[in-house]
Design a protein around this motif. Structure first.
Motif, PDB file in Angstrom:
ATOM      1  N   ALA A 284     -46.578 -55.362 -24.447  1.00  0.00           N
ATOM      2  CA  ALA A 284     -46.188 -55.489 -22.813  1.00  0.00           C
ATOM      3  C   ALA A 284     -46.628 -53.945 -22.504  1.00  0.00           C
ATOM      4  O   ALA A 284     -47.666 -54.059 -21.599  1.00  0.00           O
ATOM      5  N   PRO A 285     -46.183 -52.996 -22.874  1.00  0.00           N
ATOM      6  CA  PRO A 285     -47.177 -51.456 -21.973  1.00  0.00           C
ATOM      7  C   PRO A 285     -48.567 -51.662 -22.323  1.00  0.00           C
ATOM      8  O   PRO A 285     -49.492 -51.490 -21.033  1.00  0.00           O
ATOM      9  N   VAL A 286     -49.354 -52.491 -23.771  1.00  0.00           N
ATOM     10  CA  VAL A 286     -50.988 -51.953 -23.755  1.00  0.00           C
ATOM     11  C   VAL A 286     -51.557 -53.676 -22.240  1.00  0.00           C
ATOM     12  O   VAL A 286     -52.283 -53.504 -22.444  1.00  0.00           O
ATOM     13  N   LEU A 287     -50.665 -54.424 -23.053  1.00  0.00           N
ATOM     14  CA  LEU A 287     -51.308 -56.024 -21.475  1.00  0.00           C
ATOM     15  C   LEU A 287     -50.989 -55.726 -20.235  1.00  0.00           C
ATOM     16  O   LEU A 287     -52.577 -55.298 -19.218  1.00  0.00           O
ATOM     17  N   LEU A 288     -50.158 -54.751 -19.698  1.00  0.00           N
ATOM     18  CA  LEU A 288     -50.133 -53.999 -18.314  1.00  0.00           C
ATOM     19  C   LEU A 288     -51.167 -52.534 -18.083  1.00  0.00           C
ATOM     20  O   LEU A 288     -52.104 -53.104 -17.372  1.00  0.00           O
ATOM     21  N   GLN A 289     -51.840 -51.788 -19.034  1.00  0.00           N
ATOM     22  CA  GLN A 289     -52.627 -51.009 -18.931  1.00  0.00           C
ATOM     23  C   GLN A 289     -54.169 -52.147 -19.210  1.00  0.00           C
ATOM     24  O   GLN A 289     -54.884 -51.854 -18.213  1.00  0.00           O
TER      25      GLN A 289
END
Length: 293
Positions: free
Chosen positions: A128-133
Motif C-alpha cells: 500500500a505505501p508504494v502504491l500511494l507513491q
C-alpha cells in the motif's frame, strides 16, 4: 523542488484515480474485484503474475519497497497487468477470467469502454505505501472481516497454507515481517512451531494493523473501509457506499451468489484452533467488535 506527478498511460488511456482493494486473505477483496469488473468503465485485474511477483518480493523483503526503484517497478507491473491485448486474459488466474466472463481467447474488456483501472490482487495491502507513491490520486478500499472466519477459510485454502511451509522462508526474508505477522527474527522459532491456525491469525492480525495505519494516514476521500459482514448481509447498502466513494455504479449481483462464504465460518473450527486464533488476535478482535471484552 517537488516533481510533478507521474502520468501513466495504458492502452492510450491516462490512469487516473486507480482503485486498489486491500485486506487480509479471505476478507472479501475477491468479491469486490468481481463486482468492480462488472461495473461500467472499470478494468480490474486480480492476481496477474507480473504483479504477484513484485508484491511477494516486497512482502518477503520489506526493505526493497523502500528503495528508489520500488515505485517504478510496481507501476510497470500494473501497467503490464492492465494492458488489453488479444491474448492478455490467457495470463490471468481462473478466478479472474471467470469474474470477467471470459469464455474464449479474447480480452475481458474493450479499450473503448475503459475509463478506470483497478487491482484486487491477493496481499496487495503489503504494498500500500508504494502504491500511494506510485499513484498519489489512488483510491483504496480495504475490507475487514472477523479474524476467526478468516482463519477458518485460510485453513481450507491450500494456497494460503503453502506460505507456512518452511521452504517458503528463504534467506531473503526480513524481520519485522508484516506478511508473516512476525515482529522479530528471534520469534521465528516460535512461529515455526506454532500450529497453522495461529500462523493464520498472525497474518490477519498484521493485516488489520496495517489497515488501521492507513486509516490514520490517508484522508477520507482516498480510503473507504468496508466490513465483509455488510457485503454479504446488506449488499445494496455496501455497494451504495462503494459507488458513492468511487463515483460510479457498482454491480451488486455477484454478492447474491449462494457460494459466497458466509458469516460465522469460525464455528467449523476445532476447539483448539479457535482458542489459539482468539488468543493470538484477541486485542484486534475486541477492538473491531468481533469478540466481547
Amino acid at each position: 523542488m517537488r516533481l510533478p506527478p507521474h502520468i501513466l498511460v495504458v492502452n492510450g488511456i491516462k490512469v487516473r484515480r486507480p482503485v486498489f482493494l486491500l485486506g487480509a486473505p479471505h476478507s472479501g477483496t475477491d468479491l469486490l474485484a468481481r463486482a468492480l469488473k462488472r461495473s461500467p468503465g472499470f478494468h480490474v485485474t486480480t492476481g496477474r503474475a507480473c504483479v504477484a511477483h513484485v508484491v511477494y518480493a516486497f512482502a518477503r523483503k520489506p526493505s526493497i519497497a523502500a528503495t528508489s526503484g520500488a515505485v517504478r517497478v510496481l507501476r510497470d507491473a500494473l501497467a503490464e497487468s492492465w494492458q488489453v491485448l488479444p491474448g492478455s486474459c490467457a495470463g490471468c488466474a481462473a478466478a479472474c477470467r471467470e469474474a470477467g466472463g471470459v469464455t474464449g481467447a479474447g480480452p475481458c474488456v474493450s479499450t473503448a469502454e475503459v475509463t478506470r483501472f483497478g487491482d484486487g490482487s491477493p496481499d496487495l495491502i503489503y504494498s500500500a505505501p508504494v502504491l500511494l507513491q506510485a499513484f498519489p490520486d489512488a483510491r483504496f478500499v480495504q475490507l475487514i472481516r472477523d479474524g476467526r472466519d478468516v482463519v477458518a477459510d485460510m485453513l481450507a485454502d491450500p494456497a494460503c497454507l503453502a506460505w507456512f511451509k518452511p521452504a517458503m522462508l528463504s534467506e531473503q526474508t526480513e524481520f519485522p515481517n508484516a506478511f508473516l505477522g512476525v515482529n522479530k527474527d528471534e520469534h521465528l522459532d516460535r512461529w515455526k512451531a506454532m500450529p497453522v491456525a495461529g500462523k493464520s491469525a498472525l497474518r490477519w492480525r498484521s493485516a488489520v494493523r496495517l489497515s488501521a495505519e492507513l486509516r490514520r494516514t490517508l484522508p477520507a476521500g482516498q480510503l473507504l473501509t468496508l466490513r465483509y459482514e455488510d457485503l454479504v448481509r446488506r449488499p445494496p447498502q455496501a455497494t451504495a457506499a462503494l459507488g458513492e466513494f468511487l463515483e460510479t455504479r457498482v454491480a451488486k449481483a455477484v454478492l447474491y451468489d449462494a457460494a459466497i462464504p458466509q458469516v460465522g465460518a469460525w464455528r467449523r473450527l476445532r476447539r483448539d484452533d479457535l482458542a489459539l486464533a482468539e488468543k493470538v488476535a484477541r486485542e484486534e478482535l475486541r477492538r473491531l467488535g468481533y469478540l466481547s471484552p
